[in-house]
Scaffold this motif. Sequence first.
Motif, mmCIF file in Angstrom:
data_model
loop_
_atom_site.group_PDB
_atom_site.id
_atom_site.type_symbol
_atom_site.label_atom_id
_atom_site.label_comp_id
_atom_site.label_asym_id
_atom_site.label_seq_id
_atom_site.Cartn_x
_atom_site.Cartn_y
_atom_site.Cartn_z
ATOM 1 N N UNK A 81 0.837 -1.202 0.000
ATOM 2 C CA UNK A 81 0.000 0.000 0.000
ATOM 3 C C UNK A 81 0.878 1.260 0.000
ATOM 4 N N UNK A 82 1.906 1.267 0.821
ATOM 5 C CA UNK A 82 2.783 2.436 0.887
ATOM 6 C C UNK A 82 3.750 2.499 -0.289
ATOM 7 N N UNK A 83 3.966 1.366 -0.960
ATOM 8 C CA UNK A 83 4.888 1.282 -2.099
ATOM 9 C C UNK A 83 6.290 1.744 -1.722
ATOM 10 N N UNK A 143 10.681 6.929 1.758
ATOM 11 C CA UNK A 143 10.603 6.824 0.302
ATOM 12 C C UNK A 143 9.256 6.286 -0.175
ATOM 13 N N UNK A 144 8.302 6.156 0.725
ATOM 14 C CA UNK A 144 6.996 5.597 0.374
ATOM 15 C C UNK A 144 6.192 6.562 -0.484
ATOM 16 N N UNK A 145 5.133 6.043 -1.073
ATOM 17 C CA UNK A 145 4.179 6.843 -1.846
ATOM 18 C C UNK A 145 4.878 7.683 -2.911
ATOM 19 N N UNK A 146 5.606 6.983 -3.790
ATOM 20 C CA UNK A 146 6.187 7.612 -4.977
ATOM 21 C C UNK A 146 7.180 8.716 -4.610
ATOM 22 N N UNK A 169 -10.756 2.284 4.194
ATOM 23 C CA UNK A 169 -9.370 2.613 4.481
ATOM 24 C C UNK A 169 -8.891 3.843 3.712
ATOM 25 N N UNK A 170 -9.304 4.003 2.463
ATOM 26 C CA UNK A 170 -8.833 5.138 1.665
ATOM 27 C C UNK A 170 -9.274 6.461 2.282
ATOM 28 N N UNK A 181 -1.980 7.890 -2.515
ATOM 29 C CA UNK A 181 -2.438 6.744 -1.727
ATOM 30 C C UNK A 181 -3.777 6.232 -2.238
ATOM 31 N N UNK A 182 -4.656 7.129 -2.675
ATOM 32 C CA UNK A 182 -5.954 6.692 -3.199
ATOM 33 C C UNK A 182 -5.785 5.918 -4.504
#
Length: 473
Positions: free
Chosen positions: A265-267, A296-299, A351-352, A404-405
């Motif tokens: 989810x966090x990528x 470094x999460x979320x792009x 969750x979103x 995140x969405x």
Amino acid sequence: MKTFFSLVLLGLAGATGVAAQGLVSDLPAVHITLDDPAAINTESYTTSQMTIIDADGTQTVYADTRLRGRGSAKFALPKKPYKLKLSSKARLLGADGANAKKWNLMAQAGDKTLLRNAVASYIALQAGQPFAPGWRFVDLTINGEQQGTYQLTDQVDIRKKRVNITEQPETVDATTDISGGYLLEIDEDADDAEGTVFTTSRGVKVTVKSPDEDYIIAAQKDYIAAHVQKFEDALFADNWLDPKDGYRKYLDLESLVQWYITAEYTAEPNSFRSVYFYKEMTDDRLTFGPVWDFDFAFDNSERFGSRPRALVAQEGRGQQWCYTWINRLRQDPGFHQAVNEAWQRLTANGIVGKVNSFIDAQAAGLEKSQALNFSIWPIAEKVHDEMHLFATYGEGIDFLKQTQAARADFLTEAFATLAAGGTVPIVGPQDSINEIDADEPGSSASAYDLQGRRVVNPGRGLYVKGGKLILVR
């Protein structure tokens, strides 16, 4: 319970002038005076003292507080992270938090939202992990110089309100049950020369974080190394999917699913390179978690590239370390079914929307502090591995929410496809226009809007770069 607090590390002069320093914004303020500023490094603690000043003016003095840098790469950045070690236990996150000596002050120099680690902890708890590092945002000052917004967080260790398992005693004898508990980390940077590191037969390098290296004995290390090897052997055995004698005999699958969902989810591209897991006493199963380190999460990783529709398990950094286990686990249809079912429950529970509401609430609480932070560390200046730069804090927050969405939408599709026996294609990084503010005018790497004007720190839209039309999402 105290809502806000401030930390003040005093020099040798004592408490004179502490109250005058006060709060920097409406967050707690951390004022640090090192006994020997030149001694600060990542290898050893240097001494100081600490006073906590709450928003109501209440002060609590902690004598002999020690401080050191955290993480060699991140400590090399101008805005530096730190570790705190108190002389006695304290509840720095309030009555509902851990009572502990060790804490972290995270700088998040490369995360211009300052929120990615907090968001990851929130997601992990929503996913069902029993513990994720707690936090409180503070304004940090060292030797009279403001350092900006920091996140005071839990240290990952064994104790109540953290990894709540049985801790091995410092002194072990013939009557000691050495079957647990053990806190472990798959660690790409582990030093083989250390006595607390072992390597499995398939090359997975594991550091024993607890028992502490100062107290662990050979029998304990040999036991846990042999037990982890049992898990790995079962994972790669011919009967590995046997519900009784296969790998699940040695793995808490539910914790793995919770941890895995948080990673995807966090990528966070490093999710499978540094991984905490633990073993409780008298329980043969290894439990995954807690999650840790999401700058470094979320792009937000230029080295990894923008990959909004890529699974980290397939395209994360490197294909060794924990990937040895994860790649095998992802061959189990039951694993994908468990992941998809858990994800469907999360999305059905909203969750979103919950994550976006959490982001909004945290950002609102940082309104004054982040403005001061970015007056010290310019928000549009690349300092580490940032993938995208923004002109304002609000733009970065909007990007985090949208990312995140969109990630959730992709995972709904991807997890269902894998649970049905399908595959998710490897897509590689999208084109990006990073660091163009540093390009020379006229360079083929420079970006231009559709009117031919050179663009510094572009937002979303269509741009021309190197003769190609680039869509920035």
